[in-house]
Design a protein around this motif. Structure first.
Motif, PDB file in Angstrom:
ATOM      1  N   GLY A 263       0.805  -1.218   0.000  1.00  0.00           N
ATOM      2  CA  GLY A 263       0.000   0.000   0.000  1.00  0.00           C
ATOM      3  C   GLY A 263       0.836   1.265   0.000  1.00  0.00           C
ATOM      4  O   GLY A 263       0.294   2.374  -0.042  1.00  0.00           O
ATOM      5  N   ASN A 264       2.152   1.121   0.048  1.00  0.00           N
ATOM      6  CA  ASN A 264       3.052   2.275   0.012  1.00  0.00           C
ATOM      7  C   ASN A 264       3.854   2.229  -1.284  1.00  0.00           C
ATOM      8  O   ASN A 264       4.808   1.468  -1.416  1.00  0.00           O
ATOM      9  CB  ASN A 264       3.988   2.253   1.226  1.00  0.00           C
ATOM     10  CG  ASN A 264       4.892   3.482   1.290  1.00  0.00           C
ATOM     11  OD1 ASN A 264       5.038   4.220   0.322  1.00  0.00           O
ATOM     12  ND2 ASN A 264       5.501   3.709   2.441  1.00  0.00           N
ATOM     13  N   HIS A 265       3.459   3.050  -2.230  1.00  0.00           N
ATOM     14  CA  HIS A 265       4.117   3.019  -3.536  1.00  0.00           C
ATOM     15  C   HIS A 265       5.592   3.409  -3.451  1.00  0.00           C
ATOM     16  O   HIS A 265       6.394   2.980  -4.278  1.00  0.00           O
ATOM     17  CB  HIS A 265       3.391   3.937  -4.528  1.00  0.00           C
ATOM     18  CG  HIS A 265       3.390   5.382  -4.115  1.00  0.00           C
ATOM     19  ND1 HIS A 265       2.516   5.891  -3.172  1.00  0.00           N
ATOM     20  CD2 HIS A 265       4.157   6.428  -4.512  1.00  0.00           C
ATOM     21  CE1 HIS A 265       2.752   7.183  -3.009  1.00  0.00           C
ATOM     22  NE2 HIS A 265       3.734   7.532  -3.809  1.00  0.00           N
ATOM     23  N   GLU A 266       5.963   4.208  -2.445  1.00  0.00           N
ATOM     24  CA  GLU A 266       7.352   4.612  -2.329  1.00  0.00           C
ATOM     25  C   GLU A 266       8.251   3.413  -2.033  1.00  0.00           C
ATOM     26  O   GLU A 266       9.362   3.299  -2.558  1.00  0.00           O
ATOM     27  CB  GLU A 266       7.516   5.666  -1.214  1.00  0.00           C
ATOM     28  CG  GLU A 266       6.783   6.973  -1.471  1.00  0.00           C
ATOM     29  CD  GLU A 266       7.441   7.804  -2.567  1.00  0.00           C
ATOM     30  OE1 GLU A 266       8.445   7.344  -3.140  1.00  0.00           O
ATOM     31  OE2 GLU A 266       6.967   8.908  -2.847  1.00  0.00           O
ATOM     32  N   VAL A 267       7.763   2.505  -1.199  1.00  0.00           N
ATOM     33  CA  VAL A 267       8.517   1.282  -0.920  1.00  0.00           C
ATOM     34  C   VAL A 267       8.530   0.377  -2.146  1.00  0.00           C
ATOM     35  O   VAL A 267       9.563  -0.171  -2.535  1.00  0.00           O
ATOM     36  CB  VAL A 267       7.917   0.526   0.286  1.00  0.00           C
ATOM     37  CG1 VAL A 267       8.553  -0.856   0.441  1.00  0.00           C
ATOM     38  CG2 VAL A 267       8.105   1.330   1.566  1.00  0.00           C
ATOM     39  N   MET A 268       7.366   0.242  -2.776  1.00  0.00           N
ATOM     40  CA  MET A 268       7.233  -0.719  -3.870  1.00  0.00           C
ATOM     41  C   MET A 268       7.993  -0.287  -5.131  1.00  0.00           C
ATOM     42  O   MET A 268       8.519  -1.126  -5.855  1.00  0.00           O
ATOM     43  CB  MET A 268       5.759  -0.937  -4.185  1.00  0.00           C
ATOM     44  CG  MET A 268       4.960  -1.521  -3.012  1.00  0.00           C
ATOM     45  SD  MET A 268       5.629  -3.078  -2.382  1.00  0.00           S
ATOM     46  CE  MET A 268       5.142  -4.185  -3.698  1.00  0.00           C
ATOM     47  N   ILE A 269       8.044   1.011  -5.400  1.00  0.00           N
ATOM     48  CA  ILE A 269       8.839   1.480  -6.543  1.00  0.00           C
ATOM     49  C   ILE A 269      10.310   1.136  -6.307  1.00  0.00           C
ATOM     50  O   ILE A 269      11.006   0.639  -7.195  1.00  0.00           O
ATOM     51  CB  ILE A 269       8.712   3.009  -6.733  1.00  0.00           C
ATOM     52  CG1 ILE A 269       7.284   3.416  -7.029  1.00  0.00           C
ATOM     53  CG2 ILE A 269       9.624   3.473  -7.875  1.00  0.00           C
ATOM     54  CD1 ILE A 269       7.078   4.915  -7.007  1.00  0.00           C
ATOM     55  N   ARG A 270      10.756   1.376  -5.085  1.00  0.00           N
ATOM     56  CA  ARG A 270      12.158   1.107  -4.754  1.00  0.00           C
ATOM     57  C   ARG A 270      12.465  -0.384  -4.779  1.00  0.00           C
ATOM     58  O   ARG A 270      13.625  -0.782  -4.907  1.00  0.00           O
ATOM     59  CB  ARG A 270      12.480   1.704  -3.377  1.00  0.00           C
ATOM     60  CG  ARG A 270      12.560   3.232  -3.386  1.00  0.00           C
ATOM     61  CD  ARG A 270      12.498   3.809  -1.975  1.00  0.00           C
ATOM     62  NE  ARG A 270      12.768   5.239  -1.966  1.00  0.00           N
ATOM     63  CZ  ARG A 270      11.878   6.178  -2.279  1.00  0.00           C
ATOM     64  NH1 ARG A 270      10.644   5.816  -2.652  1.00  0.00           N
ATOM     65  NH2 ARG A 270      12.195   7.459  -2.238  1.00  0.00           N
ATOM     66  N   GLY A 271      11.426  -1.197  -4.642  1.00  0.00           N
ATOM     67  CA  GLY A 271      11.609  -2.640  -4.673  1.00  0.00           C
ATOM     68  C   GLY A 271      11.444  -3.250  -6.048  1.00  0.00           C
ATOM     69  O   GLY A 271      11.675  -4.454  -6.217  1.00  0.00           O
TER      70      GLY A 271
END
Length: 444
Positions: A263-271
């Motif tokens: 639910g946190n795009h900032e984490v998921m983009i970085r992943g």
């Protein structure tokens, strides 16, 4: 299996990490009633949680000395699990290979301590008298299994465990519940943040454009899975996602997993493209989420996320080159979401897994296919070229072009457009399925 092993004086090998994470709390009840829990504990299969604990990478780290040895010597160590996911690096960031097996075989391999054992003919260990113990000596009979099932599993267990499943425990019930008809975004949350999908949205979509001056973010081989593209397992501290969480006050023990922070795009983009086993051919000698940054002299190697940010700041669109079966495995939507948010406008592959191909379109990413029998290798593409893709604008006329022209440095070829239906074409013209649906709802 564990009971018979203990009775023979067997236990797991000391270098093997063992955990028990049943899918349901009812399992604990019938293990207890059957008298099997003490034996599982003695072999080392202690209860660590329920549900997706193991296959999402949340069964905890390896012992420090084991993890240190694995990383310093670049060892190929394995896990054996009775779950349903065995993507590379998924169970633990230090574990490269994962084998699916039945629960009794998981116990057997923990006792053997090696995947090099021929489990059907080699001894698993020795008993109290020093005699070899083989798999057949501790394998439960059908009658023994039926007896446990008949006497240890009852309807009352399921009723007890699930009658209040939606009520939650005291901690759940004590959570503050916002009021109002719309969701209240918490700007401080590291789990759920307002995503950028609708920023700058207009009622009428802008015309589809050709892709000019694009660079390659990743050049990949065959059978790249959605877990390679968007891993769901544990988050390593020295990655862009780990650094983001640290900067936002999250301690290492609370990182959780990519799957839990979707639910946190900032984490998921970085992943995205951060699987520890990803091999990006334009950054040879690396393993993991690395690429070369051609916005800088010499194209130095850096994290894919950081490089994508530099490209986006420069206004440079990105493409992915891939081999056969691109996007196979779980149909994970974040594999397409993360790709789009990194600034990727097109993927050129030899073939696609059908759901991932559709998901790419749903995020406004154009799936293209190399000509029949051709590949990045056969065309001589290195990934260092600048790419121009023309003919995409034909979609503005209402149809779907069969091919578009790709010019990569001095190489030119016609790529097949893998927008396969009129509905998919509508999604792509709108910039994605979410924009298409929102515009449709507004018009109603």
């Amino acid at each position: 299996m564990a009971k018979k092993a203990v009775e023979k004086g067997l236990t797991r090998k000391p270098w093997v990490k063992t955990t028990l994470a049943p899918g349901s709390k009812v399992v604990t009840d019938y293990f207890d009633k059957a008298g099997l829990t003490p034996y599982l504990d003695k072999v080392g299969f202690n209860l660590v949680g329920y549900g997706c604990t193991t296959c999402i990478g949340n069964s905890g780290p390896l012992p420090d000395e084991v993890s240190k040895a694995v990383n310093e010597a670049d060892l190929a160590v394995t896990s054996v699990l009775s779950g349903n996911r065995n993507f590379e690096g998924r169970i633990n960031p230090d574990v490269k290979m994962n084998y699916l097996a039945s629960p009794p075989l998981v116990v057997a391999y923990a006792i053997a301590g090696s995947m090099k054992v021929n489990i059907t003919t080699d001894a698993l260990g020795t008993d109290q008298e020093g005699k070899p113990v083989f798999l057949k000596d501790i394998w439960p009979t059908e009658a023994e299994v039926n007896d446990v099932v008949a006497n240890a599993i009852g309807e009352d267990m399921f009723n007890k465990s699930y009658q209040d499943v939606f009520a939650g425990d005291a901690q759940w019930q004590a959570l503050p519940v916002p009021t109002g008809n719309t969701f209240e975004w918490d700007p401080e949350s590291t789990y759920v943040r307002k995503p950028p999908y609708f920023e700058g949205l207009t009622m009428d979509p802008a015309p589809v454009e050709d892709i000019a001056g694009a660079r390659v973010l990743a050049k990949l081989g065959d059978s790249v899975t959605t877990d390679h593209i968007s891993p769901a397992g544990a988050i390593k501290a020295d990655t862009p996602a780990g650094k983001y969480l640290t900067e936002h006050g999250v301690e290492r023990r609370d990182f959780n997993s990519y799957g839990s922070r979707r639910g946190n795009h900032e984490v998921m983009i970085r992943g995205t493209f951060a699987n520890i086993r990803l091999r990006n051919q334009i950054a040879p000698g690396t393993e993991g989420g690395f690429t070369r940054d051609f916005t800088q002299d010499g194209g130095p190697v850096s994290f894919i996320y950081d490089v994508s940010q530099n490209y986006q700041a420069a206004g440079t669109p990105l493409v992915i080159l891939a081999g056969k079966e691109y996007g196979s495995g779980s149909s994970r939507d974040w594999a397409a979401k993360g790709t789009a948010l990194l600034g990727v406008k097109a993927v050129i592959a030899e073939s696609y897994e059908r759901i991932h191909r559709s998901n790419l379109i749903g995020m406004g990413v154009l799936p293209l296919q190399f000509p029949e029998g051709a590949s990045a290798l056969s065309l001589g593409l290195t990934g260092e070229e600048t790419y121009h893709i023309t003919g995409v604008t034909a979609l503005n006329e209402g149809g779907i072009p069969e091919t578009v022209k790709v010019k990569a440095g001095e190489v030119e070829f016609d790529a097949k457009v893998r927008i396969d239906t009129p509905g998919e074409a509508d999604y792509y013209r709108n910039g994605g399925i979410m924009q298409y649906v929102l515009r449709s709802l507004i018009r109603k």
